[in-house]
Design an enzyme around this catalytic site. Structure first.
Site, PDB file in Angstrom:
ATOM      1  CG  PHE A  12      -2.560 121.180  99.993  1.00  0.00           C
ATOM      2  CD1 PHE A  12      -1.986 122.239  99.301  1.00  0.00           C
ATOM      3  CD2 PHE A  12      -3.594 121.445 100.875  1.00  0.00           C
ATOM      4  CE1 PHE A  12      -2.431 123.532  99.499  1.00  0.00           C
ATOM      5  CE2 PHE A  12      -4.055 122.744 101.081  1.00  0.00           C
ATOM      6  CZ  PHE A  12      -3.469 123.794 100.387  1.00  0.00           C
ATOM      7  CG  ASP A  13       1.817 115.995  95.863  1.00  0.00           C
ATOM      8  OD1 ASP A  13       1.799 114.800  96.223  1.00  0.00           O
ATOM      9  OD2 ASP A  13       2.835 116.547  95.394  1.00  0.00           O
ATOM     10  CG  PHE A  14       3.962 115.751 101.976  1.00  0.00           C
ATOM     11  CD1 PHE A  14       3.530 116.522 103.039  1.00  0.00           C
ATOM     12  CD2 PHE A  14       5.300 115.387 101.908  1.00  0.00           C
ATOM     13  CE1 PHE A  14       4.410 116.933 104.027  1.00  0.00           C
ATOM     14  CE2 PHE A  14       6.195 115.786 102.894  1.00  0.00           C
ATOM     15  CZ  PHE A  14       5.742 116.560 103.960  1.00  0.00           C
ATOM     16  CG  ASP A  15       7.183 113.963  98.592  1.00  0.00           C
ATOM     17  OD1 ASP A  15       7.801 114.384  99.577  1.00  0.00           O
ATOM     18  OD2 ASP A  15       6.891 112.764  98.442  1.00  0.00           O
TER      19      ASP A  15
END
Length: 230
Positions: A12-15
């Site tokens: 997953f990307d975070f932001d």
């Protein structure tokens, strides 16, 4: 019965993906540009910067002031972090379901590792998944595939067994370049049309739809219907 996962590894990307940090990021950019340069930028332009590293954004646009801009951004962002970060509805339950299905999950972000951990703590997701690749782990950053390649190497898996979930065009570009599938989400900074123009498996609008892709056969965590009396 827990459904079989479509991919054994989900990154997953975070932001704008794991956490709703878009208002925090936009406000951080607005403050920084006004404080250091006395200017403003349209929100649509700022949204297009999200997913890239601060160094890449500021060095490209304001190279003589990049260091000062980065310092100002980080100071304001951290000071307002916990007040402006928000949970993504259904994300915590989705991570629980992925774990129950035996999926290995992690974070690949353009943020520093300490800042990602700060965000996971604020969202109550600390311990739910490791940070596999952050800003300091690679010299090149999204859309370059280096961060995803670093995560794959740490996990010891084949990129073909992985999917990367992110809200930005650079996320899908990095996934394709790394030889893995990509899923775009529209609750972050990216627009559906722009995401669909990049290589992707799906572009989804909420975690219910994301679960349906990652765990086919189970669109949501719901209680079974109660049998009416009589």
């Amino acid at each position: 019965m827990t459904p079989a996962p479509r991919w054994p590894v989900v990154l997953f990307d975070f932001d704008g993906t794991l956490g709703d940090t878009i208002p925090l990021i936009i406000n951080s950019f607005h403050h920084t540009l006004h404080e250091v340069l006395g200017i403003s930028s349209p929100e649509a332009e700022i949204r297009s910067w999200i997913g890239r590293s601060l160094r890449a954004v500021f060095a490209e646009r304001y190279p003589e002031r990049a260091d000062e801009l980065i310092t100002t951004y980080r100071h304001w962002n951290l000071a307002n972090h916990d007040d402006q970060i928000r949970q993504v509805d259904g994300m915590a339950d989705l991570l629980t379901d992925l774990d129950a299905a035996g999926v290995r999950a992690g974070v690949v972000s353009s943020k520093g590792e300490d800042t990602v951990h700060l965000g996971l703590r604020a969202l109550g997701l600390e311990g739910a998944l490791p940070v596999l690749a952050a800003l300091e782990h690679t010299a090149r950053h999204k859309p370059d595939p280096a961060p995803l390649a670093y995560a794959v190497d740490r996990l010891g898996v084949d990129p073909a067994d992985c999917v990367y979930v992110g809200d930005a065009v650079v996320d899908l570009q990095a996934a394709a370049a790394a030889g893995m599938d990509g899923i775009g989400v529209t609750w972050g900074a990216g627009e559906s049309a722009a995401l669909r123009a990049e290589p992707h498996v799906e572009v989804v609008a909420d975690t219910r739809a994301l679960r349906a892709v990652l765990l086919p056969g189970r669109a949501d965590r719901v209680d079974p219907p109660k049998t009416p009396p009589g």
